[in-house]
Scaffold this motif. Structure first.
Motif, PDB file in Angstrom:
ATOM      1  N   GLU A 273       0.835  -1.208   0.000  1.00  0.00           N
ATOM      2  CA  GLU A 273       0.000   0.000   0.000  1.00  0.00           C
ATOM      3  C   GLU A 273       0.866   1.253   0.000  1.00  0.00           C
ATOM      4  O   GLU A 273       0.539   2.242  -0.662  1.00  0.00           O
ATOM      5  N   HIS A 274       1.992   1.234   0.693  1.00  0.00           N
ATOM      6  CA  HIS A 274       2.885   2.391   0.698  1.00  0.00           C
ATOM      7  C   HIS A 274       3.489   2.606  -0.694  1.00  0.00           C
ATOM      8  O   HIS A 274       3.590   3.739  -1.162  1.00  0.00           O
ATOM      9  N   ILE A 275       3.874   1.530  -1.346  1.00  0.00           N
ATOM     10  CA  ILE A 275       4.434   1.640  -2.702  1.00  0.00           C
ATOM     11  C   ILE A 275       3.387   2.195  -3.657  1.00  0.00           C
ATOM     12  O   ILE A 275       3.679   3.075  -4.483  1.00  0.00           O
TER      13      ILE A 275
ATOM     14  N   ALA B 230       3.053   5.946  -2.867  1.00  0.00           N
ATOM     15  CA  ALA B 230       4.206   6.713  -3.367  1.00  0.00           C
ATOM     16  C   ALA B 230       4.175   6.804  -4.888  1.00  0.00           C
ATOM     17  O   ALA B 230       4.491   7.851  -5.465  1.00  0.00           O
ATOM     18  N   THR B 231       3.764   5.726  -5.549  1.00  0.00           N
ATOM     19  CA  THR B 231       3.666   5.727  -7.009  1.00  0.00           C
ATOM     20  C   THR B 231       2.633   6.744  -7.485  1.00  0.00           C
ATOM     21  O   THR B 231       2.886   7.502  -8.430  1.00  0.00           O
ATOM     22  N   GLU B 232       1.480   6.786  -6.832  1.00  0.00           N
ATOM     23  CA  GLU B 232       0.433   7.757  -7.203  1.00  0.00           C
ATOM     24  C   GLU B 232       0.935   9.189  -7.021  1.00  0.00           C
ATOM     25  O   GLU B 232       0.695  10.038  -7.883  1.00  0.00           O
ATOM     26  N   ARG B 233       1.603   9.460  -5.925  1.00  0.00           N
ATOM     27  CA  ARG B 233       2.120  10.820  -5.681  1.00  0.00           C
ATOM     28  C   ARG B 233       3.161  11.203  -6.732  1.00  0.00           C
ATOM     29  O   ARG B 233       3.160  12.332  -7.224  1.00  0.00           O
TER      30      ARG B 233
ATOM     31  N   ILE C  53       4.815  14.127 -11.673  1.00  0.00           N
ATOM     32  CA  ILE C  53       5.358  14.100 -13.042  1.00  0.00           C
ATOM     33  C   ILE C  53       4.383  14.741 -14.012  1.00  0.00           C
ATOM     34  O   ILE C  53       4.779  15.526 -14.877  1.00  0.00           O
ATOM     35  N   HIS C  54       3.096  14.441 -13.895  1.00  0.00           N
ATOM     36  CA  HIS C  54       2.085  15.053 -14.775  1.00  0.00           C
ATOM     37  C   HIS C  54       2.036  16.571 -14.582  1.00  0.00           C
ATOM     38  O   HIS C  54       1.947  17.319 -15.562  1.00  0.00           O
TER      39      HIS C  54
END
Length: 172
Positions: free
Chosen positions: A147-149, A152-155, A160-161
């Motif tokens: 869930e942390h990964i 962090a990926t979503e953030r 980046i967007h």
């Protein structure tokens, strides 16, 4: 002593001004606040906790980890440790926020057994959760960090967007 008395918080806008009296708390982000908090917390960290108990404090966050041979033993020992913390908080006039405090059982056991635990803070049961955020890291019941990964990926993807939108070839 005067640092903790007769303090007010002031909010001013163009035409409005409002003031509110502040109590005993250390002001957040103040140069002395964290030092005073550490001095007070230090007496809790010096407490005689049982073997297999780890107490970690960072800023105003407190984590208590208890290890045991069975789920019931962990529950019982954790409640003994929490009673010490309750007594310390009563003596030091510190109130832990019951709603913000959580209990989480971390186990890799695959046996089918009751994994519900009841840990008490100020004689009220804490909410048991499957995951919690501590110091910006999402911890889960098996320490897999999936869930942390994902978080962090979503953030990072959002960042980046946003960066790519503001740094186009025609920008500026």
């Amino acid at each position: 002593m005067s640092y903790f008395t007769q303090r007010t918080a002031v909010l001013s806008t163009n035409s409005l001004r409002t003031e509110k009296a502040i109590g005993r708390e250390c002001p957040q982000r103040s140069c002395c606040g964290s030092g005073f908090w550490n001095l007070q917390y230090n007496s809790l960290l010096q407490h005689k906790f049982m073997a297999r108990t780890k107490v970690v404090a960072y800023a105003d966050d407190l984590l208590i980890a208890k290890r045991g041979d069975s789920i019931r033993a962990v529950e019982n020992y954790a409640n003994v440790e929490m009673s010490k913390i309750n007594e310390w908080s009563r003596r030091n006039n510190i109130k832990f926020k019951h709603k913000k405090s959580k209990a989480m059982l971390v186990t890799r056991r695959k046996r089918r057994e009751d994994k519900d635990i009841t840990i008490y803070l100020h004689f009220k049961p804490l909410e048991q959760v499957a995951q919690m955020k501590y110091l910006g890291i999402i911890l889960d019941q098996k320490f897999k960090f999936q869930e942390h990964i994902r978080y962090a990926t979503e953030r990072c993807t959002k960042l980046i967007h946003n960066l790519s939108r503001s740094a186009r070839m025609t920008w500026g």
